[in-house]
Each structure stands twice: as C-alpha cells, then as structure tokens.
Scaffold this motif. Structure first.
Motif, PDB file in Angstrom:
ATOM      1  N   GLY A  69       0.805  -1.214   0.000  1.00 50.84           N
ATOM      2  CA  GLY A  69       0.000   0.000   0.000  1.00 50.84           C
ATOM      3  C   GLY A  69       0.840   1.266   0.000  1.00 50.84           C
ATOM      4  O   GLY A  69       0.470   2.263  -0.621  1.00 50.84           O
ATOM      5  N   ARG A  70       1.985   1.231   0.648  1.00 54.52           N
ATOM      6  CA  ARG A  70       2.858   2.407   0.680  1.00 54.52           C
ATOM      7  C   ARG A  70       3.363   2.739  -0.716  1.00 54.52           C
ATOM      8  O   ARG A  70       3.396   3.903  -1.114  1.00 54.52           O
ATOM      9  CB  ARG A  70       4.029   2.151   1.621  1.00 54.52           C
ATOM     10  CG  ARG A  70       4.960   3.325   1.748  1.00 54.52           C
ATOM     11  CD  ARG A  70       5.984   3.095   2.879  1.00 54.52           C
ATOM     12  NE  ARG A  70       7.019   4.085   2.784  1.00 54.52           N
ATOM     13  CZ  ARG A  70       8.265   3.838   2.382  1.00 54.52           C
ATOM     14  NH1 ARG A  70       8.627   2.607   2.072  1.00 54.52           N
ATOM     15  NH2 ARG A  70       9.150   4.798   2.317  1.00 54.52           N
ATOM     16  N   ARG A  71       3.734   1.715  -1.458  1.00 52.41           N
ATOM     17  CA  ARG A  71       4.228   1.943  -2.833  1.00 52.41           C
ATOM     18  C   ARG A  71       3.081   2.404  -3.738  1.00 52.41           C
ATOM     19  O   ARG A  71       3.272   3.269  -4.588  1.00 52.41           O
ATOM     20  CB  ARG A  71       4.854   0.682  -3.406  1.00 52.41           C
ATOM     21  CG  ARG A  71       5.977   0.136  -2.588  1.00 52.41           C
ATOM     22  CD  ARG A  71       7.199   1.006  -2.641  1.00 52.41           C
ATOM     23  NE  ARG A  71       8.222   0.394  -1.816  1.00 52.41           N
ATOM     24  CZ  ARG A  71       9.127   1.067  -1.148  1.00 52.41           C
ATOM     25  NH1 ARG A  71       9.146   2.373  -1.218  1.00 52.41           N
ATOM     26  NH2 ARG A  71      10.007   0.460  -0.419  1.00 52.41           N
ATOM     27  N   VAL A  72       1.906   1.830  -3.552  1.00 52.94           N
ATOM     28  CA  VAL A  72       0.752   2.264  -4.338  1.00 52.94           C
ATOM     29  C   VAL A  72       0.433   3.715  -4.022  1.00 52.94           C
ATOM     30  O   VAL A  72       0.157   4.519  -4.923  1.00 52.94           O
ATOM     31  CB  VAL A  72      -0.475   1.353  -4.093  1.00 52.94           C
ATOM     32  CG1 VAL A  72      -1.707   1.888  -4.796  1.00 52.94           C
ATOM     33  CG2 VAL A  72      -0.186  -0.076  -4.546  1.00 52.94           C
ATOM     34  N   GLN A  73       0.514   4.086  -2.736  1.00 56.17           N
ATOM     35  CA  GLN A  73       0.271   5.474  -2.336  1.00 56.17           C
ATOM     36  C   GLN A  73       1.287   6.397  -3.000  1.00 56.17           C
ATOM     37  O   GLN A  73       0.942   7.475  -3.483  1.00 56.17           O
ATOM     38  CB  GLN A  73       0.339   5.623  -0.814  1.00 56.17           C
ATOM     39  CG  GLN A  73      -0.033   7.007  -0.317  1.00 56.17           C
ATOM     40  CD  GLN A  73      -1.521   7.252  -0.395  1.00 56.17           C
ATOM     41  OE1 GLN A  73      -2.275   6.652   0.335  1.00 56.17           O
ATOM     42  NE2 GLN A  73      -1.955   8.133  -1.293  1.00 56.17           N
ATOM     43  N   GLN A  74       2.549   5.977  -3.046  1.00 52.03           N
ATOM     44  CA  GLN A  74       3.586   6.776  -3.704  1.00 52.03           C
ATOM     45  C   GLN A  74       3.237   7.002  -5.175  1.00 52.03           C
ATOM     46  O   GLN A  74       3.398   8.113  -5.693  1.00 52.03           O
ATOM     47  CB  GLN A  74       4.949   6.093  -3.617  1.00 52.03           C
ATOM     48  CG  GLN A  74       5.611   6.175  -2.272  1.00 52.03           C
ATOM     49  CD  GLN A  74       6.942   5.442  -2.246  1.00 52.03           C
ATOM     50  OE1 GLN A  74       7.172   4.497  -3.004  1.00 52.03           O
ATOM     51  NE2 GLN A  74       7.831   5.868  -1.364  1.00 52.03           N
ATOM     52  N   CYS A  75       2.771   5.956  -5.844  1.00 50.69           N
ATOM     53  CA  CYS A  75       2.405   6.068  -7.261  1.00 50.69           C
ATOM     54  C   CYS A  75       1.233   7.021  -7.447  1.00 50.69           C
ATOM     55  O   CYS A  75       1.242   7.863  -8.361  1.00 50.69           O
ATOM     56  CB  CYS A  75       2.068   4.699  -7.841  1.00 50.69           C
ATOM     57  SG  CYS A  75       3.474   3.596  -7.972  1.00 50.69           S
ATOM     58  N   LEU A  76       0.219   6.874  -6.605  1.00 49.40           N
ATOM     59  CA  LEU A  76      -0.934   7.777  -6.693  1.00 49.40           C
ATOM     60  C   LEU A  76      -0.513   9.225  -6.466  1.00 49.40           C
ATOM     61  O   LEU A  76      -0.892  10.123  -7.228  1.00 49.40           O
ATOM     62  CB  LEU A  76      -1.997   7.393  -5.659  1.00 49.40           C
ATOM     63  CG  LEU A  76      -2.835   6.167  -5.956  1.00 49.40           C
ATOM     64  CD1 LEU A  76      -3.646   5.785  -4.726  1.00 49.40           C
ATOM     65  CD2 LEU A  76      -3.753   6.423  -7.133  1.00 49.40           C
ATOM     66  N   ASN A  77       0.262   9.452  -5.419  1.00 43.83           N
ATOM     67  CA  ASN A  77       0.705  10.802  -5.113  1.00 43.83           C
ATOM     68  C   ASN A  77       1.544  11.385  -6.246  1.00 43.83           C
ATOM     69  O   ASN A  77       1.408  12.559  -6.583  1.00 43.83           O
ATOM     70  CB  ASN A  77       1.481  10.838  -3.801  1.00 43.83           C
ATOM     71  CG  ASN A  77       0.600  10.664  -2.595  1.00 43.83           C
ATOM     72  OD1 ASN A  77      -0.622  10.714  -2.665  1.00 43.83           O
ATOM     73  ND2 ASN A  77       1.225  10.422  -1.455  1.00 43.83           N
ATOM     74  N   ASN A  78       2.408  10.561  -6.833  1.00 43.35           N
ATOM     75  CA  ASN A  78       3.231  11.024  -7.938  1.00 43.35           C
ATOM     76  C   ASN A  78       2.354  11.404  -9.136  1.00 43.35           C
ATOM     77  O   ASN A  78       2.580  12.440  -9.780  1.00 43.35           O
ATOM     78  CB  ASN A  78       4.243   9.953  -8.326  1.00 43.35           C
ATOM     79  CG  ASN A  78       5.243  10.454  -9.318  1.00 43.35           C
ATOM     80  OD1 ASN A  78       5.784  11.542  -9.171  1.00 43.35           O
ATOM     81  ND2 ASN A  78       5.497   9.669 -10.353  1.00 43.35           N
ATOM     82  N   GLY A  79       1.361  10.589  -9.432  1.00 45.01           N
ATOM     83  CA  GLY A  79       0.470  10.869 -10.550  1.00 45.01           C
ATOM     84  C   GLY A  79      -0.334  12.154 -10.345  1.00 45.01           C
ATOM     85  O   GLY A  79      -0.432  12.989 -11.243  1.00 45.01           O
ATOM     86  N   VAL A  80      -0.877  12.317  -9.154  1.00 42.86           N
ATOM     87  CA  VAL A  80      -1.663  13.527  -8.857  1.00 42.86           C
ATOM     88  C   VAL A  80      -0.735  14.751  -8.864  1.00 42.86           C
ATOM     89  O   VAL A  80      -1.076  15.796  -9.420  1.00 42.86           O
ATOM     90  CB  VAL A  80      -2.405  13.412  -7.510  1.00 42.86           C
ATOM     91  CG1 VAL A  80      -3.074  14.721  -7.142  1.00 42.86           C
ATOM     92  CG2 VAL A  80      -3.421  12.287  -7.563  1.00 42.86           C
ATOM     93  N   SER A  81       0.444  14.613  -8.282  1.00 41.52           N
ATOM     94  CA  SER A  81       1.397  15.716  -8.251  1.00 41.52           C
ATOM     95  C   SER A  81       1.766  16.156  -9.663  1.00 41.52           C
ATOM     96  O   SER A  81       1.785  17.355  -9.975  1.00 41.52           O
ATOM     97  CB  SER A  81       2.656  15.293  -7.491  1.00 41.52           C
ATOM     98  OG  SER A  81       3.644  16.304  -7.545  1.00 41.52           O
ATOM     99  N   ASN A  82       2.051  15.207 -10.538  1.00 42.18           N
ATOM    100  CA  ASN A  82       2.398  15.538 -11.924  1.00 42.18           C
ATOM    101  C   ASN A  82       1.213  16.162 -12.653  1.00 42.18           C
ATOM    102  O   ASN A  82       1.398  17.105 -13.429  1.00 42.18           O
ATOM    103  CB  ASN A  82       2.882  14.303 -12.671  1.00 42.18           C
ATOM    104  CG  ASN A  82       4.281  13.907 -12.277  1.00 42.18           C
ATOM    105  OD1 ASN A  82       5.045  14.711 -11.749  1.00 42.18           O
ATOM    106  ND2 ASN A  82       4.631  12.656 -12.509  1.00 42.18           N
TER     107      ASN A  82
END
Length: 87
Positions: A69-82
């Motif tokens: 879940g931590r890695r998935v959260q990182q991916c989501l955050n990266n996508g929203v940030s971009n």
C-alpha cells in the motif's frame, strides 16, 4: 518534504540494484485515493484545479487488496502531483 525526497531516491537505488522489498499487506484502494486527495486538495485549490474522484460502488468500494500500500500510495501521489504540476 526533504525526508520524502531522500526516501524516494533510496527507493530508486534499491530498484536499480534489484533490492526493493515489498511489504505485502491488506489495504483498501479507496483509502489511498482519499489520502491523495487530502494531500493535494490545498495545492489544487491554489491552482484553481478541481480534483474529481469517482468512487467505485458496491463491493469494489470496500475491496480489500493485498500489496504494498505504501508503494501504491507513492504512485498515486506522484500521478496527482504531476497532473497538478502540468495543469
């Protein structure tokens, strides 16, 4: 913030070295999405951008997934940030 950047850099080094360990645990995707929205709402508002999330219904809304879940959260955050950065 800088602690997060250092953590991401270390993750990239581990990936390149083939040493990234995943923590497989139950998580709910909906909770991770809500977390990303909460994290970026202020920035989105400042840029006059609306974060529109269409939540799943029924069983999908409360589905328990197994993964890191931590890695998935990182991916989501990266996508929203971009998305916000380039909007």
């Amino acid at each position: 913030l800088s602690e997060g950047i250092v953590s991401h850099m270390l993750d990239f080094e581990r990936i390149e070295a083939g040493r990234l360990d995943l923590m497989l645990r139950p998580f709910r995707a909906a909770e991770l999405v809500r977390g990303s929205v909460a994290t970026f709402t202020t920035l989105a508002n400042a840029k006059q951008v609306t974060l529109d999330v269409q939540a799943p219904e029924g069983e999908a809304a409360s589905a328990l997934l197994i993964g890191d879940g931590r890695r998935v959260q990182q991916c989501l955050n990266n996508g929203v940030s971009n998305a916000l950065k380039f909007s």
